[in-house]
Design an enzyme around this catalytic site. Sequence first.
Site, short mmCIF file in Angstrom:
data_model
loop_
_atom_site.label_atom_id
_atom_site.label_comp_id
_atom_site.label_asym_id
_atom_site.label_seq_id
_atom_site.Cartn_x
_atom_site.Cartn_y
_atom_site.Cartn_z
N GLY A 151 -45.29 29.10 -17.08
CA GLY A 151 -45.97 30.29 -16.59
C GLY A 151 -46.91 29.93 -15.46
O GLY A 151 -46.78 28.89 -14.80
N ARG A 152 -47.89 30.79 -15.22
CA ARG A 152 -48.83 30.58 -14.12
C ARG A 152 -49.55 29.24 -14.23
O ARG A 152 -49.69 28.51 -13.25
CB ARG A 152 -49.86 31.72 -14.08
CG ARG A 152 -49.33 33.08 -13.65
CD ARG A 152 -50.50 34.02 -13.43
NE ARG A 152 -50.08 35.37 -13.09
CZ ARG A 152 -49.99 36.37 -13.96
NH1 ARG A 152 -50.30 36.14 -15.23
NH2 ARG A 152 -49.61 37.56 -13.59
N ILE A 153 -50.05 28.93 -15.43
CA ILE A 153 -50.84 27.71 -15.59
C ILE A 153 -49.95 26.48 -15.47
O ILE A 153 -50.31 25.50 -14.81
CB ILE A 153 -51.61 27.73 -16.92
CG1 ILE A 153 -52.60 28.90 -16.94
CG2 ILE A 153 -52.36 26.41 -17.12
CD1 ILE A 153 -53.29 29.10 -18.27
N THR A 232 -53.88 22.32 -23.52
CA THR A 232 -54.92 23.29 -23.16
C THR A 232 -54.43 24.70 -23.46
O THR A 232 -54.95 25.67 -22.91
CB THR A 232 -55.30 23.18 -21.67
OG1 THR A 232 -54.12 23.33 -20.87
CG2 THR A 232 -55.96 21.86 -21.36
N ARG A 234 -52.78 26.35 -27.09
CA ARG A 234 -53.23 26.79 -28.40
C ARG A 234 -53.09 25.63 -29.38
O ARG A 234 -52.10 24.90 -29.38
CB ARG A 234 -52.42 27.99 -28.90
CG ARG A 234 -52.76 29.31 -28.20
CD ARG A 234 -54.13 29.80 -28.60
NE ARG A 234 -54.46 31.08 -27.97
CZ ARG A 234 -55.10 31.20 -26.81
NH1 ARG A 234 -55.47 30.10 -26.14
NH2 ARG A 234 -55.37 32.39 -26.32
N GLU A 263 -60.50 26.06 -34.93
CA GLU A 263 -61.59 25.85 -33.96
C GLU A 263 -62.87 26.44 -34.54
O GLU A 263 -62.88 27.58 -34.97
CB GLU A 263 -61.25 26.53 -32.63
CG GLU A 263 -60.10 25.86 -31.90
CD GLU A 263 -59.85 26.46 -30.52
OE1 GLU A 263 -60.60 27.39 -30.12
OE2 GLU A 263 -58.92 26.02 -29.86
N HIS A 282 -62.63 23.85 -26.19
CA HIS A 282 -61.96 25.03 -25.64
C HIS A 282 -62.69 25.53 -24.38
O HIS A 282 -63.15 26.67 -24.29
CB HIS A 282 -61.89 26.15 -26.68
CG HIS A 282 -60.78 27.12 -26.41
ND1 HIS A 282 -60.09 27.77 -27.41
CD2 HIS A 282 -60.23 27.57 -25.25
CE1 HIS A 282 -59.18 28.57 -26.89
NE2 HIS A 282 -59.25 28.47 -25.57
#
Length: 321
Positions: A151-153, A232, A234, A263, A282
């Site tokens: 995706g974008r990341i 980075t 989930r 978390e 996070h």
Amino acid sequence: MKIFVTRNLPTDLVQLNAMVSVEVWPERQPPPYEILLAKAKAVDGLLCLLTDRIDQQLIASSSLKVISQMAVGFDNIDIAAATAQKIPVGHTPGVLTDATADLTWALLMAAARRVVEADRFTRAGLWRTWEPDLLLGPNVAGATLGIIGWGRIGQAVARRAQGFDMRILYTSNRKCQPEVEKCYGAEFVTLDRLLQTSDFISIHTPGNQETYHLLSDREFALMKPSAILINTARGTIIDQEALYRALCQKQIAAAALDVTDPEPLPMDSPLLTLENLIITPHIGSASRQTRAKMADIAIANLIAGLKGDRLPYCVNPEVYR
């Protein structure tokens, strides 16, 4: 109208205060579920975070006209329940791409060059002289980077990797257009092939039922002993018990996590005992500019919902049909 904001935001609330009665939860920790449940019954709008459980019970008993989340993901919200109640749900996509890619790259470099270990080594007074074999790590330049999730990341990480002349492999639900692959010099491969071939593996796929424990014992056994894993996305994507075993047994060289399950990570977690693991709290989107932009988009979604207008960034547009 009244709204409840579940945490202090890194932006000005003047626009909101001019329109509605605003209550902001003042504590660092999220509001307990019982308080969130009670607030949702008394307000028209909710501005929440990933740490807030917005489930079917809360939604069904609420008086909410809109739910606006300051995050890209929304797995903490029962979207089906909100849609059934005709409540639009907003989120903040697109704005944290570069910040998260930057942190991914920071973690990759820190794990490769053992920056955190070196800092601890120095502070412990162990640095006595220059040593030829002290804290050796792999080259990043020219290495193979495997990206899980295109995706974008994932593509932003690939763009940064080009500056290091890295070979880029990716795996995703589907192959992207040839011109996109050519732009990044990227090659589509199966997950197994990516794990077997990559020197660095970076996770950028959503956390859901399909990706739950996507990487476990079998997958770690496929990786190179020199491989470094970065997550980075989930925490649920990695089986953390399997990761602990892989790091202890040197099946892989190192890992760096910005996300964990749960978390925060409990202080008695065995992962915290490992020297070849970096864990950050996070902070993928934690640049001042990005967090402020996320807050502004969340406010814009909230205001639109209170006015009865279409949300600029709506998770469940079917509520408008």
